[in-house]
Design a protein around this motif. Sequence first.
Motif, PDB file in Angstrom:
ATOM      1  N   LEU A   1      70.196   5.543  76.475  1.00  0.00           N
ATOM      2  CA  LEU A   1      69.524   6.465  77.385  1.00  0.00           C
ATOM      3  C   LEU A   1      68.609   5.718  78.348  1.00  0.00           C
ATOM      4  N   ALA A   2      67.943   4.670  77.871  1.00  0.00           N
ATOM      5  CA  ALA A   2      67.082   3.853  78.734  1.00  0.00           C
ATOM      6  C   ALA A   2      67.900   3.186  79.828  1.00  0.00           C
ATOM      7  N   GLY A   3      69.096   2.713  79.499  1.00  0.00           N
ATOM      8  CA  GLY A   3      69.961   2.089  80.504  1.00  0.00           C
ATOM      9  C   GLY A   3      70.349   3.055  81.597  1.00  0.00           C
ATOM     10  N   ILE A   4      70.683   4.276  81.211  1.00  0.00           N
ATOM     11  CA  ILE A   4      71.042   5.299  82.201  1.00  0.00           C
ATOM     12  C   ILE A   4      69.840   5.633  83.073  1.00  0.00           C
ATOM     13  N   SER A   5      68.675   5.841  82.449  1.00  0.00           N
ATOM     14  CA  SER A   5      67.494   6.243  83.221  1.00  0.00           C
ATOM     15  C   SER A   5      67.029   5.127  84.152  1.00  0.00           C
ATOM     16  N   MET A   6      67.077   3.880  83.685  1.00  0.00           N
ATOM     17  CA  MET A   6      66.669   2.777  84.552  1.00  0.00           C
ATOM     18  C   MET A   6      67.588   2.668  85.759  1.00  0.00           C
ATOM     19  N   CYS A   7      68.885   2.849  85.541  1.00  0.00           N
ATOM     20  CA  CYS A   7      69.837   2.775  86.647  1.00  0.00           C
ATOM     21  C   CYS A   7      69.560   3.881  87.666  1.00  0.00           C
ATOM     22  N   LYS A   8      69.234   5.078  87.191  1.00  0.00           N
ATOM     23  CA  LYS A   8      68.945   6.187  88.099  1.00  0.00           C
ATOM     24  C   LYS A   8      67.750   5.878  89.004  1.00  0.00           C
ATOM     25  N   VAL A   9      66.651   5.416  88.407  1.00  0.00           N
ATOM     26  CA  VAL A   9      65.461   5.172  89.228  1.00  0.00           C
ATOM     27  C   VAL A   9      65.637   3.943  90.123  1.00  0.00           C
ATOM     28  N   ALA A  10      66.351   2.926  89.634  1.00  0.00           N
ATOM     29  CA  ALA A  10      66.614   1.752  90.466  1.00  0.00           C
ATOM     30  C   ALA A  10      67.515   2.109  91.644  1.00  0.00           C
TER      31      ALA A  10
END
Length: 136
Positions: A47-56
């Motif tokens: 989930l952290a990987g998905i969220s980081m990609c979204k904000v980046a």
Amino acid sequence: MATEINIKNTPTGYQSIISNGRHSIVGDEPLKAKGTDLGMSPTELVLAGISMCKVATIRNVARRKNINIRDVDAELSQVVKRNTDGSFTTEINSAIKIEGDISEEEKTMLISEADNCYVTRLVRGEWIINDSSTLA
């Protein structure tokens, strides 16, 4: 180029040192799963990987389009359901806040771009997970 991750699992709880060769983090399981709760669980890391990609992605698109934004915050949650055949269905919900003097149209466009980020497309795609081999 292939992405490679190395894991060193320690005898305490389920602590794992996770490294890409340049950076390291600690993964673990919560106390209720007999871990030591000193790091994020495997599902939290996904989930952290998905969220980081979204904000980046939001930051990247804003820079390319000269949209002046400040902080970008996201909250993601997942609900996993076990199907009758033993497989899982995972639902991920996302809420994003973008600070800055931007229009609703720009905000909508940036969030739409975030929802199409690389990791989200990767997770939505087809996966072939081969059985593990013995590490020498």
